[in-house]
Enzyme design. Structure first.
Site, PDB file in Angstrom:
ATOM      1  N   HIS A  56       0.856  -1.192   0.000  1.00 25.67           N
ATOM      2  CA  HIS A  56       0.000   0.000   0.000  1.00 25.67           C
ATOM      3  C   HIS A  56       0.891   1.240   0.000  1.00 25.67           C
ATOM      4  O   HIS A  56       2.047   1.195   0.421  1.00 25.67           O
ATOM      5  CB  HIS A  56      -0.895   0.016   1.238  1.00 25.67           C
ATOM      6  CG  HIS A  56      -1.985  -0.998   1.201  1.00 25.67           C
ATOM      7  ND1 HIS A  56      -3.079  -0.913   2.030  1.00 25.67           N
ATOM      8  CD2 HIS A  56      -2.160  -2.123   0.455  1.00 25.67           C
ATOM      9  CE1 HIS A  56      -3.888  -1.938   1.791  1.00 25.67           C
ATOM     10  NE2 HIS A  56      -3.346  -2.688   0.845  1.00 25.67           N
ATOM     11  N   GLU A  58       1.011   3.836   1.897  1.00 22.90           N
ATOM     12  CA  GLU A  58       1.548   4.202   3.206  1.00 22.90           C
ATOM     13  C   GLU A  58       2.738   3.332   3.583  1.00 22.90           C
ATOM     14  O   GLU A  58       3.753   3.836   4.086  1.00 22.90           O
ATOM     15  CB  GLU A  58       0.477   4.046   4.306  1.00 22.90           C
ATOM     16  CG  GLU A  58      -0.750   4.903   4.104  1.00 22.90           C
ATOM     17  CD  GLU A  58      -1.895   4.177   3.420  1.00 22.90           C
ATOM     18  OE1 GLU A  58      -3.045   4.383   3.819  1.00 22.90           O
ATOM     19  OE2 GLU A  58      -1.640   3.402   2.459  1.00 22.90           O
ATOM     20  N   CYS A  86      -6.168   1.939   5.922  1.00 21.03           N
ATOM     21  CA  CYS A  86      -6.837   0.698   6.301  1.00 21.03           C
ATOM     22  C   CYS A  86      -6.258   0.207   7.634  1.00 21.03           C
ATOM     23  O   CYS A  86      -5.338   0.812   8.179  1.00 21.03           O
ATOM     24  CB  CYS A  86      -6.644  -0.357   5.219  1.00 21.03           C
ATOM     25  SG  CYS A  86      -4.931  -0.971   5.095  1.00 21.03           S
ATOM     26  N   CYS A  89      -2.420  -0.527   7.502  1.00 21.08           N
ATOM     27  CA  CYS A  89      -1.613   0.693   7.456  1.00 21.08           C
ATOM     28  C   CYS A  89      -1.706   1.478   8.755  1.00 21.08           C
ATOM     29  O   CYS A  89      -0.704   2.027   9.236  1.00 21.08           O
ATOM     30  CB  CYS A  89      -2.017   1.547   6.264  1.00 21.08           C
ATOM     31  SG  CYS A  89      -1.592   0.757   4.684  1.00 21.08           S
TER      32      CYS A  89
END
Length: 152
Positions: A56, A58, A86, A89
Site C-alpha cells: 500500500h 503508506e 486501512c 496501514c
C-alpha cells in the site's frame, strides 16, 4: 493544529504519487512522509505491480522513510496520504510512532481511523498521534471515483 498551507502542499505531492499508481494501473493512492519540511519517503499503491498485498502507498512511504533515517521509528514525522488508512496501514503508522497523520478522503469501506473502525489512537494502545482529515478531500476522492468509473 489545523490545516495550513503546508498540509496542502504535501498533499499535492501525495496526489502526484497517486497519479503514479494510476499510471501503473493501480488504485490511485499516494503517500509521503515528511520531517522538518523535507520528504523522507514517497509511496504509491503497488500491490499488483509488486505482487504484494502489503504494498500500500503508506507502507511503501514508511519503508523509504525508515531507510532514510536508519530507524523504523519515525518519531517527529508526519504522513500525508490521499485516502484514510486501512487497518494494516493504521497499525504500521502506530508501530512507526508517527507524530501526525493527514489524509484526504475518508474510506467508507475499509477506513481504520474514523470510518469503519478506529485502529489508530485506540485507547488500548500506548501511542497516539495527531490526525487531520479532509485536506484536498474533494480532489483525492474524485481521483479515486474517476479511476473506478473507468474500470466499470
Amino acid at each position: 493544529m489545523g490545516t495550513d498551507r503546508n498540509d496542502e502542499l504535501w498533499m499535492e505531492e501525495a496526489l502526484r504519487m497517486a497519479a503514479r499508481a494510476e499510471a501503473a494501473g493501480e488504485v490511485p493512492i499516494g503517500a509521503v512522509v515528511v520531517q522538518d519540511g523535507h520528504i523522507l519517503g514517497r509511496g504509491w499503491n503497488q500491490v499488483i505491480t509488486a505482487c504484494d498485498p502489503c504494498a500500500h502507498a503508506e507502507i511503501m512511504a514508511l519503508r523509504e522513510a525508515s531507510k532514510a533515517l536508519g530507524n523504523y521509528r519515525l518519531t517527529g514525522c508526519e504522513l500525508y496520504v490521499t485516502l484514510e488508512p486501512c487497518a494494516m496501514c493504521a497499525g504500521a503508522l502506530t508501530h512507526a510512532r508517527l507524530k501526525r497523520l493527514v489524509y484526504g478522503a475518508r474510506d467508507a469501506k475499509a477506513g481504520a481511523v474514523e470510518s469503519v473502525m478506529q485502529v489508530l489512537n485506540h485507547p488500548a494502545l500506548n501511542h497516539t498521534m495527531e490526525v487531520h482529515e479532509g485536506v484536498l478531500a474533494g480532489r483525492c476522492q474524485e481521483m479515486l471515483q474517476a479511476f473506478f468509473r473507468q474500470r466499470r
